[in-house]
Enzyme design. Sequence first.
Site, short mmCIF file in Angstrom:
data_model
loop_
_atom_site.label_atom_id
_atom_site.label_comp_id
_atom_site.label_asym_id
_atom_site.label_seq_id
_atom_site.Cartn_x
_atom_site.Cartn_y
_atom_site.Cartn_z
N ARG B 51 -4.24 -0.77 9.36
CA ARG B 51 -5.15 -1.90 9.29
C ARG B 51 -4.88 -2.77 8.05
NH1 ARG B 51 -9.72 -1.39 12.05
NH2 ARG B 51 -9.20 0.80 12.20
N THR B 52 -4.79 -2.13 6.90
CA THR B 52 -4.56 -2.88 5.66
C THR B 52 -3.17 -3.54 5.69
OG1 THR B 52 -5.95 -1.33 4.47
CG2 THR B 52 -4.49 -2.68 3.14
N LYS B 80 13.75 11.55 -0.47
CA LYS B 80 14.90 12.19 -1.12
C LYS B 80 14.56 12.64 -2.53
CE LYS B 80 17.94 9.03 1.36
NZ LYS B 80 18.56 7.70 1.19
N ARG B 101 0.53 0.63 -1.43
CA ARG B 101 -0.48 1.62 -1.03
C ARG B 101 0.13 2.98 -1.33
NH1 ARG B 101 -5.42 1.51 2.08
NH2 ARG B 101 -5.73 3.55 2.99
N HIS B 129 -9.47 -0.14 -4.21
CA HIS B 129 -8.93 -0.92 -3.09
C HIS B 129 -9.50 -2.33 -3.25
CE1 HIS B 129 -7.26 -1.93 0.65
NE2 HIS B 129 -8.04 -1.27 1.48
#
Lengths: 151, 302
Positions: B51-52, B80, B101, B129
Amino acid sequence: MKDKTLSVSAIGKGTVIDHIPADSLFDVLSILKLDELDSQITFGTNLKSEKYGKKAIIKLEGKFFKDDEINRIALVAPEAKLNIIDDYHVVEKKVVGLPDEVEGIAKCMNPKCVTNQENIITKFTVIDKKHVDLKCHYCEKVTDKPNLEII
Amino acid sequence: MKNKSLISITDYSKAEYLRLIEIAEEFEQNPKQQLLEGVVIASLFFEPSTRTRLSFESAINRLGGKIVGFTDAASSSVKKGESLKDTILTVSNYSDLIVMRHPLEGSSRFASEIAPVPVVNAGDGANQHPTQCMLDLYSIKKTQNTLDNLNVALVGDLKYGRTVHSLMMAMSNFNTTFNFISPNELRMPDTYKNYLDNQNIRYYEHDNLEEAIPHADIIYMTRVQRERFSDPIEYEKVKNSYVLRNAMLDQTKDNMRILHPLPRVSEIHEDVDSNPKAYYFQQALNGVYMRQAIISSILGLK
């Protein structure tokens, strides 16, 4: 100098750090990086203390600290007292004070904090000097005294 | 705000919130402005958040910018064993701004300190957020025509919910009266209540949803999650008490609007969706305008 205990031999010129809680001695040694010092260091621990029951004392020949350097130990030894010695006499007494910011000493108690997963120097704002509450600069969570761990 | 990373809602001042809301209004009037021509934005999603991510990508695309990046850590060099520092320094070479994020708290703050380009936090674990908070402010302004002197009811998980904490901090600049409605186990933490006390801001705590909503201008719903309860019986006892139903809305004010950061599970009954007071889907659309505003102002284009 009137040293009541004399459990640890006196020094001619340097610094005596007294009233360290016995269980914080090794944290103090590590915070001040005394393991890297090449001058004479004597220390005693589990000495009798009216305040703590057991205390530790460190005597450093020829070593003097800047205030911001010594204040780093306030996290683990908030009542520590410094005696500055010259020619076997106490010429100055100092107490330690918690700084406003603490860098690279304490571990953030939040397991999901980035500083516990990546190679990052921790950084805290001291939001309560009395209770020793540290707010992490990164994850913004508070680490309190009972959960304080020295790196 | 030029070149100023947005990591935590408190990084920006009240004046900056208001400026971003103005810019978002301009984008809502005219969403397709080719301001980001030739600009490359890195979109680094170390954990998936569809969504974000789509909201950011939509905002960047509508501004004519290009996106490089990854949608979860499994498809990047993190797998890695590359350190966050190395990833950020490398990606900074390829982009003009980083949207990030990450599941670890504080990761975006760290990235913003080492990256030569500005960073926008799109969520760092349970910490912050801020673009969600800015779109919440924009939604409140849009539905109430003001941010000042409102009565805001925050409902649900007030202990762990990062969106309610950020919104509370941001709205505390606007003489808000807060009503906190939550089960006892999930009450607003003392740190936040002390903050409000120090600012002389009014707040009231309730455990009953219906008694608190008649005066509300905004009802901000969040989910009460089973895993937050140490005692599962406690959860069973309270789980239905914090569900908003259409029948409860008769007694609410005409201007009242219901917000929710989404995804919704069962805390807003579906019979509310067709009520004109339900605003949560438009709220999500506002996120695109607000993210256009944030990105273009950080890049100095607005």
